[in-house]
Design an enzyme around this catalytic site. Structure first.
Site, PDB file in Angstrom:
ATOM      1  N   LYS A  24       0.830  -1.209   0.000  1.00 42.61           N
ATOM      2  CA  LYS A  24       0.000   0.000   0.000  1.00 42.61           C
ATOM      3  C   LYS A  24       0.860   1.253   0.000  1.00 42.61           C
ATOM      4  O   LYS A  24       0.482   2.260  -0.580  1.00 42.61           O
ATOM      5  CB  LYS A  24      -0.965   0.010   1.185  1.00 42.61           C
ATOM      6  CG  LYS A  24      -2.140  -0.936   0.994  1.00 42.61           C
ATOM      7  CD  LYS A  24      -3.316  -0.549   1.864  1.00 42.61           C
ATOM      8  CE  LYS A  24      -4.475  -1.494   1.645  1.00 42.61           C
ATOM      9  NZ  LYS A  24      -5.557  -1.332   2.613  1.00 42.61           N
ATOM     10  N   LYS A  71      -3.593 -11.029  -7.120  1.00 41.85           N
ATOM     11  CA  LYS A  71      -4.840 -11.201  -6.382  1.00 41.85           C
ATOM     12  C   LYS A  71      -5.956 -10.331  -6.981  1.00 41.85           C
ATOM     13  O   LYS A  71      -5.689  -9.201  -7.399  1.00 41.85           O
ATOM     14  CB  LYS A  71      -4.580 -10.772  -4.928  1.00 41.85           C
ATOM     15  CG  LYS A  71      -5.735 -10.933  -3.997  1.00 41.85           C
ATOM     16  CD  LYS A  71      -5.414 -10.373  -2.609  1.00 41.85           C
ATOM     17  CE  LYS A  71      -5.643  -8.871  -2.538  1.00 41.85           C
ATOM     18  NZ  LYS A  71      -5.769  -8.318  -1.201  1.00 41.85           N
ATOM     19  N   LYS A 112     -10.209  -5.084  -4.879  1.00 43.45           N
ATOM     20  CA  LYS A 112     -11.213  -4.019  -4.995  1.00 43.45           C
ATOM     21  C   LYS A 112     -10.688  -2.828  -5.773  1.00 43.45           C
ATOM     22  O   LYS A 112     -11.406  -2.157  -6.460  1.00 43.45           O
ATOM     23  CB  LYS A 112     -11.511  -3.479  -3.583  1.00 43.45           C
ATOM     24  CG  LYS A 112     -12.544  -4.177  -2.792  1.00 43.45           C
ATOM     25  CD  LYS A 112     -12.693  -3.470  -1.436  1.00 43.45           C
ATOM     26  CE  LYS A 112     -12.627  -4.462  -0.306  1.00 43.45           C
ATOM     27  NZ  LYS A 112     -12.357  -3.943   1.002  1.00 43.45           N
TER      28      LYS A 112
HETATM   29  P1  TYM Z   1     -10.432  -6.515   3.042  1.00 41.92           P
HETATM   30  O1  TYM Z   1     -11.534  -5.527   3.248  1.00 41.92           O
HETATM   31  O2  TYM Z   1      -9.336  -6.158   2.104  1.00 41.92           O
HETATM   32  O3  TYM Z   1     -11.019  -7.903   2.573  1.00 41.92           O
HETATM   33  C1  TYM Z   1     -12.098  -8.522   3.249  1.00 41.92           C
HETATM   34  C2  TYM Z   1     -11.911 -10.024   3.239  1.00 41.92           C
HETATM   35  O4  TYM Z   1     -11.838 -10.502   1.891  1.00 41.92           O
HETATM   36  C3  TYM Z   1     -10.694 -11.338   1.747  1.00 41.92           C
HETATM   37  N1  TYM Z   1     -10.191 -11.193   0.363  1.00 41.92           N
HETATM   38  C4  TYM Z   1      -9.994 -12.217  -0.468  1.00 41.92           C
HETATM   39  N2  TYM Z   1     -10.157 -13.535  -0.325  1.00 41.92           N
HETATM   40  C5  TYM Z   1      -9.864 -14.316  -1.388  1.00 41.92           C
HETATM   41  N3  TYM Z   1      -9.415 -13.839  -2.587  1.00 41.92           N
HETATM   42  C6  TYM Z   1      -9.243 -12.526  -2.770  1.00 41.92           C
HETATM   43  N4  TYM Z   1      -8.825 -12.062  -3.947  1.00 41.92           N
HETATM   44  C7  TYM Z   1      -9.533 -11.626  -1.686  1.00 41.92           C
HETATM   45  N5  TYM Z   1      -9.469 -10.289  -1.534  1.00 41.92           N
HETATM   46  C8  TYM Z   1      -9.866 -10.043  -0.266  1.00 41.92           C
HETATM   47  C9  TYM Z   1      -9.693 -10.816   2.761  1.00 41.92           C
HETATM   48  O5  TYM Z   1      -8.750 -11.797   3.095  1.00 41.92           O
HETATM   49  C10 TYM Z   1     -10.609 -10.472   3.919  1.00 41.92           C
HETATM   50  O6  TYM Z   1     -10.879 -11.622   4.699  1.00 41.92           O
HETATM   51  N6  TYM Z   1      -7.577  -5.958   7.092  1.00 41.92           N
HETATM   52  C11 TYM Z   1      -8.793  -6.569   6.602  1.00 41.92           C
HETATM   53  C12 TYM Z   1     -10.035  -6.115   7.319  1.00 41.92           C
HETATM   54  C13 TYM Z   1     -10.003  -6.305   8.791  1.00 41.92           C
HETATM   55  C14 TYM Z   1     -10.142  -7.551   9.473  1.00 41.92           C
HETATM   56  C15 TYM Z   1     -10.087  -7.219  10.851  1.00 41.92           C
HETATM   57  C16 TYM Z   1     -10.297  -8.857   9.036  1.00 41.92           C
HETATM   58  C17 TYM Z   1      -9.869  -5.332   9.727  1.00 41.92           C
HETATM   59  N7  TYM Z   1      -9.923  -5.878  10.957  1.00 41.92           N
HETATM   60  C18 TYM Z   1     -10.184  -8.216  11.849  1.00 41.92           C
HETATM   61  C19 TYM Z   1     -10.398  -9.866  10.025  1.00 41.92           C
HETATM   62  C20 TYM Z   1     -10.336  -9.520  11.388  1.00 41.92           C
HETATM   63  C21 TYM Z   1      -8.939  -6.206   5.126  1.00 41.92           C
HETATM   64  O7  TYM Z   1      -8.379  -5.272   4.655  1.00 41.92           O
HETATM   65  O8  TYM Z   1      -9.829  -6.948   4.453  1.00 41.92           O
END
Ligand code: TYM
Length: 332
Positions: free
Chosen positions: A115, A197, A200
């Site tokens: 990032k 990957k 978004k």
């Molecule tokens: P975020 O918002 O980027 O993504 C949300 C969830 O989606 C999963 N994910 C994927 N899984 C499979 N293939 C992909 N291409 C893919 N892209 C995203 C992510 O692994 C995630 O589970 N830091 C976290 C948010 C967060 C969080 C937490 C998660 C904040 N606090 C506490 C668990 C527990 C994040 O940025 O997810």
């Protein structure tokens, strides 16, 4: 805290239009825990502001996230669904955990490195300490399991390290959480570049299927998906495009890799891509219908946010109280 059930916690950032990766890697799996776990699913808007957001978009996406949680089968009476900034205990514990997290540990986080390369003009302290806020999210609820995609594994490991370190100094404070990462769906790759990957924030719209894309768009995107040279529909290291489509098809239909390889034996990429597109559109269609119904009723979504925040605060305060006492803060 004495628990009557194990606890599941996860979070998603309302920072863009959610993708099929978010759905298959995380969201789709959340509801499975509601039978046997006490579940907390959070909309992590405080994490989202580590990169610049347009306020009106962030607000709209926060409502959309709430609607999506419910549309994906999470019943607000059986899971606590809420917005991170509505529960100030997250920010408070994050500060405390910052004092137990090492500079070197944060510097090694691959998400921070990626990032900060992508937002070189805004490498703020929040982006750097993002994982301690994430640790606070998880540890506040004495969480046992965290369903996530594989990209969050490193953050989960750091959360565990922070919790273990804290517990060594102040015994029995936090439950040590385990990540739950499903083998299929843990890393959905970009349709334009299957070595990357699905994300978004990808600017190439053909690279990402969005949860809210309509049927025709989904099918068109899969039709254009990059496949590999040669033919044959099978999982292989030298076929990252086909391998990705097989795992998407497997998640959407519940079929195993072997079944899928057999189903498409002797068939071409065209037939296969159409089948994946249709399976994906079929899977998302009921979610979308429910989503659009819920989005018409903002008052209901706000009511659910309020209810979720109250429930979450109750549990969060218990942990925070314990942490403050152990640290030696004077409690009035
Ligand atoms: P975020 O918002 O980027 O993504 C949300 C969830 O989606 C999963 N994910 C994927 N899984 C499979 N293939 C992909 N291409 C893919 N892209 C995203 C992510 O692994 C995630 O589970 N830091 C976290 C948010 C967060 C969080 C937490 C998660 C904040 N606090 C506490 C668990 C527990 C994040 O940025 O997810």
């Amino acid at each position: 805290m004495i628990k009557d059930r194990k606890i599941s916690f996860s979070g998603i950032q309302p920072s863009g239009n959610l993708t099929l990766g978010n759905y298959l890697g995380a969201l789709k799996n959340f509801a499975e825990f509601t039978d046997n776990y006490k579940c907390f699913y959070c909309i992590v808007d405080e994490h989202a502001i580590t990169v610049r957001q347009v306020p009106a978009d962030l607000r709209r996406r926060t409502y959309e996230m709430m609607a999506l949680y419910i549309a994906c089968g999470l019943d607000p009476d059986r899971a606590t669904l809420y917005v991170q900034s509505h529960v100030p205990a997250h920010a408070e514990l994050a500060w405390i955990l910052n004092c137990f997290t090492m500079f070197g540990e944060l510097s090694r986080m691959t998400q921070f490195k990626e990032k900060s390369a992508r937002h070189a003009d805004n490498i703020n302290a929040g982006l750097f300490t993002y994982p301690s806020l994430m640790a606070a999210d998880i540890l506040l609820y004495q969480t046992d399991v965290v369903p996530v995609g594989i990209d969050q594994k490193q953050h989960l490991e750091l959360t565990r390290d922070i919790a273990i370190r804290f517990n060594q100094l102040y015994p029995d404070t936090f439950t040590i959480p385990e990540p739950v990462i499903k083998k299929t769906g843990m890393k959905i790759m970009s349709l334009a570049d299957p070595t990357k990957k699905m994300s978004k924030s990808d600017e190439n719209e053909n690279a990402t299927v969005r949860i809210l894309d309509d049927r025709d768009t989904i099918i068109r995107k899969f039709r254009r998906a990059v496949t590999d040279s040669g033919s044959g529909i099978r999982v292989s290291d030298d076929k990252p495009g086909v391998t990705n489509l097989i795992s998407i098809y497997s998640c959407c239909t519940g079929k195993s890799t072997e079944e899928i390889e057999r189903e498409f034996e002797g068939k071409g990429y065209g037939d296969f891509k159409l089948a994946v597109g249709e399976a994906c559109a079929d899977l998302l269609s009921p979610v979308q219908t429910e989503f659009y119904r819920l989005m018409k009723d903002k008052a209901y979504l706000e009511q659910m946010m309020k209810k979720g925040a109250e429930e979450a605060s109750y549990y969060a305060q218990k942990t925070l109280f314990k942490v403050r006492r152990k640290l030696g803060f004077v409690q009035l």
